[in-house]
Write an enzyme that holds these catalytic residues in place. Structure first.
Site, PDB file in Angstrom:
ATOM      1  N   LYS A   1       0.726  -1.129   0.336  1.00 45.32           N
ATOM      2  CA  LYS A   1      -0.076  -0.079   0.112  1.00 45.32           C
ATOM      3  C   LYS A   1       0.440   1.331  -0.139  1.00 45.32           C
ATOM      4  CE  LYS A   1      -2.017   2.382   3.107  1.00 45.32           C
ATOM      5  NZ  LYS A   1      -1.930   3.627   2.484  1.00 45.32           N
TER       6      LYS A   1
ATOM      7  N   GLU B   1       9.751   0.666  11.412  1.00 37.62           N
ATOM      8  CA  GLU B   1      10.494   1.368  11.054  1.00 37.62           C
ATOM      9  C   GLU B   1       9.262   2.793  11.295  1.00 37.62           C
ATOM     10  OE1 GLU B   1      12.093   4.277   9.879  1.00 37.62           O
ATOM     11  OE2 GLU B   1      12.547   3.851   8.205  1.00 37.62           O
TER      12      GLU B   1
ATOM     13  N   CYS C   1      12.772  10.496   8.519  1.00 38.72           N
ATOM     14  CA  CYS C   1      12.834   9.679   9.918  1.00 38.72           C
ATOM     15  C   CYS C   1      14.268   9.844  11.356  1.00 38.72           C
ATOM     16  CB  CYS C   1      12.391   8.125   9.755  1.00 38.72           C
ATOM     17  SG  CYS C   1      13.443   6.962   9.431  1.00 38.72           S
TER      18      CYS C   1
ATOM     19  N   GLU D   1       8.961  15.040  17.827  1.00 32.75           N
ATOM     20  CA  GLU D   1       9.462  14.550  16.243  1.00 32.75           C
ATOM     21  C   GLU D   1       8.403  15.323  15.101  1.00 32.75           C
ATOM     22  OE1 GLU D   1      10.197  10.973  13.238  1.00 32.75           O
ATOM     23  OE2 GLU D   1       8.463  11.125  13.414  1.00 32.75           O
TER      24      GLU D   1
END
Length: 493
Positions: free
Chosen positions: A189, A265, A299, A396
């Site tokens: 996806k 992850e 990330c 973040e």
């Protein structure tokens, strides 16, 4: 019959045919409900096109096709043949690399040079795992003279893979290459924000000659198609790259359904540490790349910058100058370093963090505002004298926002660096090898760079400590995430 391609145009490659359907069982198809998703150009805020939106019904069809392909064909395909198909796929990607890069820039907003690097990484990653396809072996174990014991590595079966919007093509390659090399069938996806490059790439999977159903592609919402994959009873494993919050939801769904294997992850808030003895010019270069590369939408971005007090003021002045030299704008211009954030939602999110930094009393050294009046562009931003408990130091941001603080000594900076729920990456800048090794060993992070940043390689495992994930991508290590060990014990007559 409804057209499943549209004619689009990129500034570099001119017109091309863009697939907009789902790819299930070797065929391009409409979604069952025939609904579509709009794809927006983040540089102009204009709609590029619409693609079909997959739902639970389409996921069921894709998983069924993958299961059939796995059981009937793929799991018994000779490993060398699997490798040869991957080599052919890499060759097709290389032949079409400028188109892939251009579509990536159009859809995602990253600079064309960054997109080209991504595509080269895609090609190299697929070739690397093509080479691994016939080298996944077992062993014999001498236990008893009247017995013959051996182990073998077998594929898991149907693997669902959900990729993010920040590196659409690169993450696609990180996921499918080891999965296909080890004999698994895949249902992927895409991120709903950036489906176009994966759809173009899927054409090459088709052309390479993979059997129908071995690879299936769904474009759809994470909350619908992604959730359906996570909870599907016939999916053996799910791999996800994205936020920690969504990773938790996927893990819960996997546990509540058939206890499928999970690799994640996830997010990061990575420290970038500069000691007094660092090469200042080199450190500035790598810190700039560490936080502003890919618009800060990385990330492992080095978003927490700790500078030793002896060079703090000098470093801050030089870093401000370097950040202001970054060219922000049209991603198709060769000198552009920073493009727009991927979407209005992400733009608003980053700007809210900038406002939070200002409200908490951090000093805006440069940036802190929108860039231009069209597109989701944000000025490269530096906050100085940021306190450990400030929101911009703890959470973040996923944008071009650096939070800086000074430290006194090694003991203090290790404590500051590890004061986070994340543990994806970190960096150390020093000319003292003992310091580099000592601090690298003390940092709670899956990857530590010394005197560089963002130097990822498909040969080297990548993944996080703590809330930055489970399992590893890349290198030989990822093969264990797509295989299961079988022990066989034979009694000899």
């Amino acid at each position: 019959m409804t057209a499943l391609t549209v004619e689009l145009k990129t500034p570099l490659t001119g017109t091309y045919q863009q697939p907009i359907g789902l790819f299930i069982d070797g065929k391009w198809v409409e979604s069952v409900d025939k609904k579509k998703l709009q794809v927006v150009n983040p540089s102009t805020e204009e709609i590029i096109t619409e693609v079909y939106e997959g739902t639970e019904k389409d996921v069921d069809l894709a998983v069924s096709a993958a299961r059939k392909a796995f059981e009937s064909t793929w799991k018994t395909t000779a490993p060398q043949k699997r490798g040869n198909l991957l080599y052919k796929l890499a060759d097709l990607a290389e032949k079409n690399k400028e188109l892939l890069a251009a579509v990536e820039s159009l859809d995602n907003g990253k600079s064309i040079n960054s997109a080209r690097m991504d595509v080269q990484g895609v090609i190299s990653c697929i070739r690397y795992y093509a080479g691994w396809a016939d080298k996944v072996d077992g062993k014999t174990i001498d236990i008893d003279p009247n017995m013959f014991h051996y182990t073998r590595s077998e594929p898991l079966g149907v693997c669902a893979q959900i990729i993010p919007w920040n590196f659409p093509l690169l993450m696609l390659s990180w996921k499918i290459a080891p999965a296909l090399a080890t004999g698994n069938a895949v249902v992927m996806k895409t991120a709903e924000q950036t489906p176009l490059s994966a759809l173009v790439f899927t054409q090459f999977i088709e052309q390479a000659g993979f059997p129908p159903g071995v690879f299936n592609l769904i474009t759809g919402l994470g909350s619908v198609a992604g959730a359906a994959l996570s909870s599907h009873m016939d999916v053996d494993k799910i791999a996800f790259t994205g936020s920690t919050a969504v990773g938790r939801l996927i893990m819960k769904a996997a546990a509540a359904s058939n206890l499928k294997k999970v690799t994640l992850e996830l997010g990061g808030k990575s420290p970038n540490i500069i000691f007094n003895d660092a090469d200042l010019e080199e450190a500035i270069k790598w810190v700039n790349i560490g936080i502003y590369y890919n618009q800060g939408q990385v990330c492992c971005a080095g978003s927490r910058i700790y500078v030793q007090e002896g060079i703090y003021d000098k470093f801050l002045e030089a870093f401000k100058k370097r950040a202001e030299e970054n060219v922000v704008g049209n991603p198709f211009l060769e000198n552009t370093f920073q493009g727009p954030q991927v979407s209005k939602l992400q733009y608003d999110r980053v700007m809210s963090y900038i406002e939070a930094g200002k409200a908490d009393g951090a000093t805006v050294v440069t940036g802190g505002e929108r860039h231009g009046d069209k597109g989701f562009f944000i000025q490269p931003t530096i906050f100085s004298d940021v306190k450990p408990d400030m929101k911009i130091m703890q959470e973040e941001i996923f944008g071009p926002v650096a939070a800086m603080a000074k430290f006194k000594d090694e003991e203090e900076v290790i404590r500051l660096a590890n004061n986070t729920n994340y543990g994806l990456a970190a960096a150390v800048h020093t000319q003292n090898l003992n310091t580099a090794i000592r601090v690298s060993n003390a940092l709670q992070a899956g990857t530590v760079w010394v005197n560089c940043y963002n130097q990822l390689s498909h040969q080297l495992p990548f993944g996080g400590y703590k809330e930055s994930g489970i399992g590893r991508e890349l290198g030989e290590a990822v093969l264990a995430n797509y295989t299961q060990n079988k022990s066989v014990a034979i009694r000899l007559a």
